[in-house]
Design an enzyme around this catalytic site. Structure first.
Site, short mmCIF file in Angstrom:
data_model
loop_
_atom_site.label_atom_id
_atom_site.label_comp_id
_atom_site.label_asym_id
_atom_site.label_seq_id
_atom_site.Cartn_x
_atom_site.Cartn_y
_atom_site.Cartn_z
N GLU A 89 -3.65 7.17 5.29
CA GLU A 89 -4.94 7.57 4.72
C GLU A 89 -6.14 7.02 5.48
O GLU A 89 -7.09 7.75 5.77
CB GLU A 89 -5.05 7.13 3.26
CG GLU A 89 -4.35 8.04 2.27
CD GLU A 89 -2.85 7.87 2.27
OE1 GLU A 89 -2.37 6.92 2.91
OE2 GLU A 89 -2.16 8.69 1.65
N HIS A 158 -0.74 4.99 -10.08
CA HIS A 158 -0.99 6.40 -9.80
C HIS A 158 -1.85 7.08 -10.85
O HIS A 158 -1.88 8.30 -10.93
CB HIS A 158 0.34 7.16 -9.64
CG HIS A 158 1.09 6.78 -8.40
ND1 HIS A 158 1.89 5.67 -8.33
CD2 HIS A 158 1.12 7.34 -7.18
CE1 HIS A 158 2.40 5.58 -7.12
NE2 HIS A 158 1.95 6.57 -6.39
#
Lengths: 359, 360
Positions: A89, A158
């Site tokens: 990322e 998450h």
């Protein structure tokens, strides 16, 4: 675009059965489009319109998207416009920002915004602040998008909502669509905007179908960033929400309507810049305010709304303190009973509204 | 019937006390005590010598490894079933096919060593001491789970085992870790379980160099056959000795394979062929490889291993029964464990009138 709600295979989605086939209908049988397809459409149209636009992220190309949002795009536009990245990322967000600085218009997908924390320095320091630091020399026309907030059973790492984190930063624009029309209009506006825009989608909403009005079917359909929408007119209380909770607020409003309480439900659509004018005008009419969000209470979207109302003309119109409905102030637990109590439910919204109205 | 009689007789005659923890019949002189096996030579990077190319497997160790790998295999398959039955929610990343990695690793280190891994952690949870029961009950989100139902599949911990982590893949971070480990000569084994795919992307499309054992640059590395538990064990022992002798970190790439997709939401066949999966399963399955070795070299009999299979199946079924009937954690505990070592405080719920207590 054919309505494909409920029939689409969604391998990486965990959606409870109840949520999958929720429709929002009106009397006229208009086109039904899922949020997923609306985003897909919006990106497709912008990719077609401007060859500088491209999409990069994990599994966006050959896998058709981890949540199938970019389905069909790689087949249509190829390797140069739809790019699969390694699982890096910080790396690919940095590459995207560089591309934007050099004149391209990247859409950088984070598989969920939880992973954006790996890259947050690039979003804030390289993207958000640059136009300011360069005194107007260097714009960064980039879109960061992906699912945000709680899903179903994906546990603590998450499930975080990043609306407050990104909404905190000057230089960034942050949008949070609720329905299909929001999703399409906002992604298109985001892509055409010359500033870094964070679009916070919602995984549980991807498969939900909505009526798609005629104007939304146009290739030039845009929703202005920074403008909220009044989804439901009311007189007794202003209820402000963004993303999936907007639907919960409308449900609560339907229940309360039977008891003679009419809620005005505002869909924020944009977190930053926040449309405080619409909220204030509504509060000046209803005299009561309840904010609803999925994120944690401290320093959240609701906290900001309440603070601004205090500081502005609407304060004098409040008949009761404003109240926030939020996620519980805990890392998201996994067990279902705990998770259910960690996200705002319709009953929590109804309770808060009644308390505010002293009913 | 005759077989049972023969076994009973041989048991009496052998006079060897039966192992209390298993019902495996210990026969007399029909089994080898141990056998030396040749194992594949590891590819070496920046190393003059590597792990040995032959190793001794004792009968006792063989049975232990077989049982452990079979337990993990069956546990993962049970998790697959429970997921499809919606007892398990959210993300579930299974490691069937990769059993030799975690079992072999554990065989080469001490329980006092520290281990941390990614989300594909169920096998490590078991080898690091968590019971199948507590693992499955955590997957189903019950109070008997090792994290009391609060963590789920990716967040299971035990002594000297730091999970189970959901956010992975930061390639930059690994290079930062390599640098500091090498700089400060930290006794750290960096392990890559190379199962050929980064989620749905083949490694050739994701890595400029797929020789992961060389990616430590100034850190030596070895590439290990991750489907052969003896290879993994010997390589681990070698790597552990290297670290313990003060030489600094070392990289270990285990070549392995996962039968399932990346997670239960990924069928795993859109980016791989079924032929490939089938080929690995029939030629390199780690449980099968160990079993064949043991049977062909008289370290155990087929019947004996089948008995272990039966035991394992029962253990898994019992655990699944527990995991599906144990109650969920009580709502009162939703706010617990936010902070360590502090006094109780109040936690806000979905609106200002909902309050929970937080206890350390």
């Amino acid at each position: 675009m054919a309505a494909v709600s409920g029939l689409v295979r969604r391998p990486l989605e965990q959606v409870s059965g109840l949520l999958r086939r929720r429709f929002h209908r009106t009397a006229s049988a208009a086109l039904q489009v899922t949020v997923r397809d609306a985003i897909n459409q919006g990106m497709d149209e912008e990719l077609e319109r401007d060859e500088k636009v491209f999409l990069l992220g994990e599994e966006v190309a050959q896998y058709d998207g981890a949540y199938k949002v970019s389905r069909g795009l790689w087949k249509k536009y190829g390797d140069k416009r739809i790019i699969d990245t390694p699982i890096s990322e910080m790396g690919f967000a940095g590459i995207a920002v560089g591309a934007a600085m050099a004149g391209l218009r990247p859409i950088c997908e984070f598989m969920t915004f939880n992973f954006s924390m790996q890259a947050i320095d690039q979003v804030i320091n390289s993207a958000a602040k640059t136009y300011y630091m360069s005194a107007g020399l260097q714009p960064v026309p980039i879109v960061f998008r992906g699912p945000n907030g709680a899903s179903a059973g994906v546990a603590a790492q998450h499930s975080q909502c990043f609306a407050a984190w990104y909404g905190h930063c000057p230089g960034l624009k942050v949008v949070s669509p609720w329905n299909a029309e929001d999703a399409k209009g906002l992604i298109k506006s985001a892509i055409r905007d010359n500033n870094p825009v964070v679009m916070l989608e919602n995984e549980l909403m991807y498969g939900v179908s909505f009526e798609f009005p005629l104007e939304a079917q146009s290739k030039d359909f845009l929703i202005p960033i920074g403008k909220a929408k009044i989804e439901r007119q009311g007189t007794h209380v202003t209820v402000v929400a963004h993303s999936r909770p907007v639907g919960h607020c409308l449900e609560a409003a339907t229940v309360l309507s039977k008891e003679g309480i009419e809620c005005e439900v505002i869909n924020l659509r944009t977190i930053r810049p926040m449309d405080i004018d619409t909220i204030e005008a509504s509060v000046m009419k209803t005299n009561h305010l309840v904010t609803v969000e999925g994120g944690w209470p401290q320093f959240g979207v609701g906290a900001e709304i309440c603070a601004r109302v205090m500081e502005g003309p609407a304060f004098n119109f409040l008949d009761a303190p404003a109240v926030r409905v939020t996620g519980a102030d805990v890392p998201m637990p996994y067990a279902k009973v705990l998770e259910d109590n960690s996200v705002p439910q319709v009953k929590d919204i109804i309770f808060a509204i009644k308390k505010t109205l002293n009913i | 019937m005759r077989k049972m009689l023969a076994a009973a007789v041989s048991r009496v005659l052998s006079g060897v006390p039966q192992k209390p923890t298993s019902r495996v019949l210990v026969a007399s002189c029909n089994y080898s005590k141990d056998v030396t096996f040749e194992i594949k030579k590891c590819d070496l990077y920046r190393l003059e010598e590597g792990p040995p190319v032959a190793t001794v497997l004792t009968r006792e160790d063989g049975l232990k490894y077989y049982k452990a790998m079979q337990t993990i295999r069956r546990m993962e398959l049970k998790a697959d079933q429970l997921y499809k039955q919606k007892f398990i929610r959210g993300f579930c990343h299974l490691c069937d096919g990769q059993e030799a990695c975690c079992v072999g690793l554990e065989a080469g280190i001490n329980p006092t060593d520290h281990v941390i891994t990614s989300y594909r952690a169920h096998g490590f949870c078991y080898t690091r001491g968590l019971s199948v029961r507590s693992i499955l009950a955590e997957l189903t989100g019950r109070r008997g789970g090792c994290a009391k139902g609060k963590g789920g599949s990716m967040h299971m911990y035990s002594k000297n085992f730091y999970g189970g982590n959901g956010i992975v893949g930061a390639q930059g971070q690994i290079f930062e870790a390599y640098n500091m480990a090498a700089l400060w000569k930290l006794p750290c084994i960096f392990i890559c379980e190379n199962n050929l795919y980064a989620m749905g992307t083949a490694i050739g499309r994701a890595a400029a160099s797929t020789d992961y054992y060389k990616r430590g640059n100034f850190i030596p590395g070895l590439r290990v056959d991750g489907m052969d538990i003896l290879c993994v064990r010997e390589a681990t022992k070698f790597a552990a000795d290297y670290c313990r002798s003060g030489k600094g970190p070392i990289v270990m790439e285990m070549q392995t394979y996962r039968y399932h997709g990346h997670s239960m939401s990924d069928p795993g066949v859109s980016y791989r062929t079924r032929e490939e999966i089938h080929s690995v399963r029939s030629k390199s399955d780690p449980v099968m490889l160990l079993k064949d070795r043991m049977v062909n070299n008289k370290l155990a009999s087929i019947e004996e291993l089948k008995e272990i299979d039966v035991e394992v199946r029962k253990e898994i079924d019992d655990a699944a029964q527990f995991a599906t009937t144990d109650p969920e954690p009580p709502l009162e505990e939703i706010g617990h464990h936010i902070y360590s070592s502090g006094p109780p405080f109040e936690v806000r719920g979905a609106n200002p009138w909902i309050k929970f207590k937080s206890i350390s």
